[in-house]
Design a protein around this motif. Structure first.
Motif, PDB file in Angstrom:
ATOM      1  N   VAL A   3       5.542  10.264 -14.222  1.00  0.00           N
ATOM      2  CA  VAL A   3       5.018   8.937 -13.910  1.00  0.00           C
ATOM      3  C   VAL A   3       4.988   8.110 -15.196  1.00  0.00           C
ATOM      4  N   VAL A   4       4.581   6.851 -15.065  1.00  0.00           N
ATOM      5  CA  VAL A   4       4.442   5.971 -16.222  1.00  0.00           C
ATOM      6  C   VAL A   4       2.975   5.603 -16.364  1.00  0.00           C
ATOM      7  N   THR A   5       2.424   5.763 -17.555  1.00  0.00           N
ATOM      8  CA  THR A   5       1.040   5.360 -17.783  1.00  0.00           C
ATOM      9  C   THR A   5       0.980   3.836 -17.806  1.00  0.00           C
ATOM     10  N   ALA A   6       0.255   3.272 -16.841  1.00  0.00           N
ATOM     11  CA  ALA A   6       0.156   1.819 -16.768  1.00  0.00           C
ATOM     12  C   ALA A   6      -1.197   1.432 -16.148  1.00  0.00           C
ATOM     13  N   PRO A   7      -2.338   1.682 -16.796  1.00  0.00           N
ATOM     14  CA  PRO A   7      -2.376   2.234 -18.148  1.00  0.00           C
ATOM     15  C   PRO A   7      -2.528   3.757 -18.202  1.00  0.00           C
ATOM     16  N   THR A   8      -2.792   4.420 -17.053  1.00  0.00           N
ATOM     17  CA  THR A   8      -3.069   5.859 -17.069  1.00  0.00           C
ATOM     18  C   THR A   8      -2.296   6.557 -15.960  1.00  0.00           C
ATOM     19  N   GLY A   9      -2.378   7.894 -15.940  1.00  0.00           N
ATOM     20  CA  GLY A   9      -1.761   8.655 -14.866  1.00  0.00           C
ATOM     21  C   GLY A   9      -2.502   8.478 -13.551  1.00  0.00           C
ATOM     22  N   GLY A  10      -3.840   8.471 -13.602  1.00  0.00           N
ATOM     23  CA  GLY A  10      -4.633   8.322 -12.389  1.00  0.00           C
ATOM     24  C   GLY A  10      -4.386   7.006 -11.676  1.00  0.00           C
ATOM     25  N   SER A  11      -3.937   5.998 -12.422  1.00  0.00           N
ATOM     26  CA  SER A  11      -3.653   4.684 -11.820  1.00  0.00           C
ATOM     27  C   SER A  11      -2.149   4.440 -11.707  1.00  0.00           C
ATOM     28  N   ALA A  12      -1.370   5.506 -11.769  1.00  0.00           N
ATOM     29  CA  ALA A  12       0.089   5.374 -11.889  1.00  0.00           C
ATOM     30  C   ALA A  12       0.788   4.863 -10.636  1.00  0.00           C
ATOM     31  N   GLY A  13       0.058   4.593  -9.557  1.00  0.00           N
ATOM     32  CA  GLY A  13       0.698   4.030  -8.376  1.00  0.00           C
ATOM     33  C   GLY A  13       0.630   2.518  -8.311  1.00  0.00           C
ATOM     34  N   VAL A  14      -0.248   1.896  -9.099  1.00  0.00           N
ATOM     35  CA  VAL A  14      -0.510   0.463  -8.957  1.00  0.00           C
ATOM     36  C   VAL A  14       0.654  -0.389  -9.461  1.00  0.00           C
ATOM     37  N   MET A  15       0.947  -0.318 -10.739  1.00  0.00           N
ATOM     38  CA  MET A  15       2.006  -1.153 -11.312  1.00  0.00           C
ATOM     39  C   MET A  15       3.381  -0.880 -10.701  1.00  0.00           C
ATOM     40  N   PRO A  16       3.787   0.392 -10.510  1.00  0.00           N
ATOM     41  CA  PRO A  16       5.093   0.613  -9.883  1.00  0.00           C
ATOM     42  C   PRO A  16       5.223  -0.043  -8.512  1.00  0.00           C
ATOM     43  N   ALA A  17       4.144  -0.043  -7.736  1.00  0.00           N
ATOM     44  CA  ALA A  17       4.189  -0.671  -6.413  1.00  0.00           C
ATOM     45  C   ALA A  17       4.497  -2.157  -6.531  1.00  0.00           C
ATOM     46  N   LEU A  18       3.853  -2.812  -7.483  1.00  0.00           N
ATOM     47  CA  LEU A  18       4.028  -4.254  -7.641  1.00  0.00           C
ATOM     48  C   LEU A  18       5.366  -4.587  -8.274  1.00  0.00           C
ATOM     49  N   VAL A  19       5.800  -3.777  -9.224  1.00  0.00           N
ATOM     50  CA  VAL A  19       7.120  -3.968  -9.833  1.00  0.00           C
ATOM     51  C   VAL A  19       8.210  -3.837  -8.773  1.00  0.00           C
ATOM     52  N   ALA A  48       0.830  -1.206   0.000  1.00  0.00           N
ATOM     53  CA  ALA A  48       0.000   0.000   0.000  1.00  0.00           C
ATOM     54  C   ALA A  48       0.866   1.259   0.000  1.00  0.00           C
ATOM     55  N   ALA A  49       1.937   1.244   0.810  1.00  0.00           N
ATOM     56  CA  ALA A  49       2.822   2.412   0.888  1.00  0.00           C
ATOM     57  C   ALA A  49       3.491   2.686  -0.447  1.00  0.00           C
ATOM     58  N   TYR A  50       3.950   1.624  -1.124  1.00  0.00           N
ATOM     59  CA  TYR A  50       4.586   1.799  -2.434  1.00  0.00           C
ATOM     60  C   TYR A  50       3.599   2.431  -3.428  1.00  0.00           C
ATOM     61  N   ALA A  51       2.353   1.970  -3.399  1.00  0.00           N
ATOM     62  CA  ALA A  51       1.346   2.517  -4.317  1.00  0.00           C
ATOM     63  C   ALA A  51       1.009   3.966  -3.976  1.00  0.00           C
ATOM     64  N   LEU A  52       0.916   4.268  -2.701  1.00  0.00           N
ATOM     65  CA  LEU A  52       0.684   5.654  -2.278  1.00  0.00           C
ATOM     66  C   LEU A  52       1.827   6.544  -2.754  1.00  0.00           C
ATOM     67  N   ALA A  53       3.054   6.033  -2.663  1.00  0.00           N
ATOM     68  CA  ALA A  53       4.227   6.815  -3.074  1.00  0.00           C
ATOM     69  C   ALA A  53       4.139   7.180  -4.552  1.00  0.00           C
ATOM     70  N   GLY A  54       3.823   6.191  -5.398  1.00  0.00           N
ATOM     71  CA  GLY A  54       3.713   6.471  -6.825  1.00  0.00           C
ATOM     72  C   GLY A  54       2.568   7.414  -7.145  1.00  0.00           C
ATOM     73  N   SER A  55       1.446   7.229  -6.468  1.00  0.00           N
ATOM     74  CA  SER A  55       0.276   8.061  -6.738  1.00  0.00           C
ATOM     75  C   SER A  55       0.460   9.487  -6.229  1.00  0.00           C
ATOM     76  N   GLU A  56       1.173   9.638  -5.119  1.00  0.00           N
ATOM     77  CA  GLU A  56       1.449  10.991  -4.627  1.00  0.00           C
ATOM     78  C   GLU A  56       2.398  11.733  -5.558  1.00  0.00           C
ATOM     79  N   GLU A  57       3.353  11.015  -6.155  1.00  0.00           N
ATOM     80  CA  GLU A  57       4.207  11.644  -7.163  1.00  0.00           C
ATOM     81  C   GLU A  57       3.358  12.131  -8.334  1.00  0.00           C
ATOM     82  N   ASN A  58       2.382  11.328  -8.720  1.00  0.00           N
ATOM     83  CA  ASN A  58       1.472  11.730  -9.791  1.00  0.00           C
ATOM     84  C   ASN A  58       0.703  12.986  -9.415  1.00  0.00           C
ATOM     85  N   ALA A  59       0.187  13.018  -8.185  1.00  0.00           N
ATOM     86  CA  ALA A  59      -0.592  14.172  -7.728  1.00  0.00           C
ATOM     87  C   ALA A  59       0.256  15.437  -7.662  1.00  0.00           C
ATOM     88  N   ARG A  60       1.558  15.272  -7.437  1.00  0.00           N
ATOM     89  CA  ARG A  60       2.452  16.433  -7.431  1.00  0.00           C
ATOM     90  C   ARG A  60       2.710  16.957  -8.838  1.00  0.00           C
TER      91      ARG A  60
END
Length: 536
Positions: free
Chosen positions: A362-378, A346-358
């Motif tokens: 980010v990387v579209t995977a598939p979009t900016g709004g969801s940009a915390g999901v895949m990076p967290a798992l990767v 959860a923390a990893y996903a929050l980190a990616g999504s907060e970077e997006n909000a700033r």
């Protein structure tokens, strides 16, 4: 002895009834009571004064707007009639947050328009006096919260999504009156945010994210192009013709067709997707792997940056505090190992999504709004957790792409078209496929994991508070990542052939839900949390 009740509290006897507010004439009782309760609850949560009964009665729910169909002329609609032709470098794109369709897409559009203008005949360019960009539909409705005007201006002055400095976009927000020289032919124009126009939000547009770019000669339009930001950073324009590509070695337009190829040729999902990438793009496996490694590195850096960032308040009227670093630190101190793992993901996903909000890259995977999901798992599969070999994570990227391709092909990736099920839902399905493939499970487990994760996001609305990609978007990335892991766990522990619902059926359900979903819940900030959260 009979005790006395405090004077400031009302005591109800068994026969007494609570006082019910007087119902305004012509107002449905249930609707009135529900809205009264909702406004009262939000007042308690936010500390704002609750509205009076008269104010509640004066704000009935708006009528459900009609959902305009997508134009049949859009290539994103036509593509559903043939095999998947999307490639990795089209799908995984690096660019500034907070939205692939509202920042990356518009920046690509205006950059494209500027390049077109520079190639016009000299006699036409001699008459130029200015450039105008008009935003319509969802881009107009929530563009201010997404910084669409800043992205559009950046593209016009020559900035590209993958290389634009986030600090530049931040400076536009801090100093909106800045002007920039733009050379077209022999003319040097002076451009500013005033040249980006928020136009009609309602209308029968070819796509909810429609833009027009105009080259002006006084009040005369010298050259004009209509564009569409169709989700995930993909763009089209009126008269768009897709680039020529090779034919896929294993053509598929459904998961069932993909799996049939996998069985017949004894291939994993990753191997099949790689073979198609080579055939369609014309690139070598080494070149494709190099691109995957580049995206992998970008995702890891995004998570690390988000974790290291000090707690701060995100831009905008919500005044939302960041928390990725705190959640990570406290999760690592959790005495329960399994609970610790959940908190870390959860923390990893929050980190990616907060970077997006700033508004950072980010990387579209598939979009900016969801940009915390895949990076967290990767990150958790690699150096942030399981330390799987890079080759296994590459395979995961390929399987995840197949899932994303099929959702784009047969449904949508756009929140403005399909709600958040098309963003977080698809990201979660991609994440589940990533995990399953990275652990060498076969095609059926990959498909089942993706199906399970997508199914449990069906109907999810896109209702960003104040038009900013913060509430509920940031935490939704954390839930999407956790659901991806849940989907994988179920799929990898069940008997694969016992799954009752297949991936293709769930994608069809998402497409149907998208068509029938009220437009208030499609990135317009007109319903749900967007109108329920009171900002003071």
């Amino acid at each position: 002895m009979k005790s006395e009740q405090p004077a400031d509290k009302t005591v109800l006897s068994p026969d007494s009834k609570p006082s019910i507010p007087e119902l305004p004439p012509g107002f449905d009782r249930r609707a009135f009571m529900m809205r009264s309760a909702l406004f009262g609850a939000t007042a308690v949560i936010t500390g704002c004064a609750a509205p009076t009964e008269q104010q509640v009665a004066a704000t009935p729910p708006p009528p459900a707007p009609a959902v305009p169909p997508l134009s049949e002329d859009l290539d994103v609609v036509k593509k559903s009639k043939g095999p998947v032709m999307t490639t990795l470098d089209e799908f995984y794109k690096v660019g500034p947050g907070p939205s692939s369709s509202h920042t990356i897409g518009p920046m690509r559009i205006t950059y494209d328009f500027y390049q077109r203008c520079t190639k016009l005949p000299a006699d036409q360019l001699a008459k130029v006096t200015g450039l105008k960009v008009h935003l319509f539909g969802s881009l107009s409705a929530t563009g201010k919260g997404h910084g669409t005007e800043r992205a559009a201006l950046a593209g016009i002055i020559g900035k590209e999504p993958a290389t634009v400095e986030p600090e530049f976009l931040d400076s536009l927000a801090a100093k909106p009156d800045q002007t920039f020289p733009v050379k077209i032919g022999d003319k040097t124009l002076t451009m500013s945010l005033k040249d980006i126009v928020y136009d009609e939000a309602k209308g029968n547009f070819p796509h909810p994210n429609t833009m027009t770019c105009k080259l002006m000669g006084g009040d005369t339009v010298l050259y004009e192009q209509e564009y569409y930001s169709v989700g995930g950073g993909f763009i089209e324009w009126k008269g768009y013709q897709p680039p020529k590509k090779g034919q896929p070695k294993y053509p598929y337009s459904t998961m069932q067709e993909l799996q049939a190829h996998a069985v017949k040729n004894k291939l994993s999902v990753a191997q099949l997707v790689m073979a198609n990438e080579v055939a369609v793009s014309g690139k070598s496996e080494a070149e494709i792997n190099a691109f995957i490694d580049k995206i992998h590195t970008a995702m890891v850096n995004i998570v690390k940056a988000g974790l290291k960032a000090p707690q701060s308040t995100l831009p905008g009227p919500i005044k939302l505090k960041t928390k990725a670093g705190d959640v990570y630190t406290r999760a690592m101190d959790d005495k329960y190992e399994r609970q610790r793992g959940l908190g870390v993901v959860a923390a990893y996903a929050l980190a990616g999504s907060e970077e997006n909000a700033r508004g950072h890259l980010v990387v579209t995977a598939p979009t900016g709004g969801s940009a915390g999901v895949m990076p967290a798992l990767v990150y958790v599969l690699g150096e942030g957790g399981r330390n799987l070999p890079k080759e296994k994570i590459r395979d995961g990227f390929l399987a995840a792409a197949a899932v994303g391709y099929l959702c784009k092909h047969n449904a949508t990736l756009s929140g403005a078209e399909g709600g958040c099920q098309a963003e977080i839902g698809v990201a979660s399905a991609m994440g589940a496929a990533l995990i399953a493939q990275a652990h060498d499970f076969d095609h059926q487990v990959v498909a089942n994991a993706a199906e399970s994760s997508l199914q449990h996001h069906l109907g999810m609305t896109c209702d960003p508070v104040a038009g900013f990609v913060q509430v509920p978007c940031i935490e939704r990335c954390a839930f999407g990542a956790v659901k991806a892991w849940t989907g994988f766990m179920i799929a990898s522990n069940e008997i694969p052939t016992n799954r009752r619902v297949d991936f293709d059926t769930t994608v069809s359900a998402m497409a149907l839900t998208a068509k029938e979903m009220n437009t208030k819940y499609k990135e317009t900030s007109e319903g749900g949390l967007a109108v329920s959260v009171v900002l003071c």
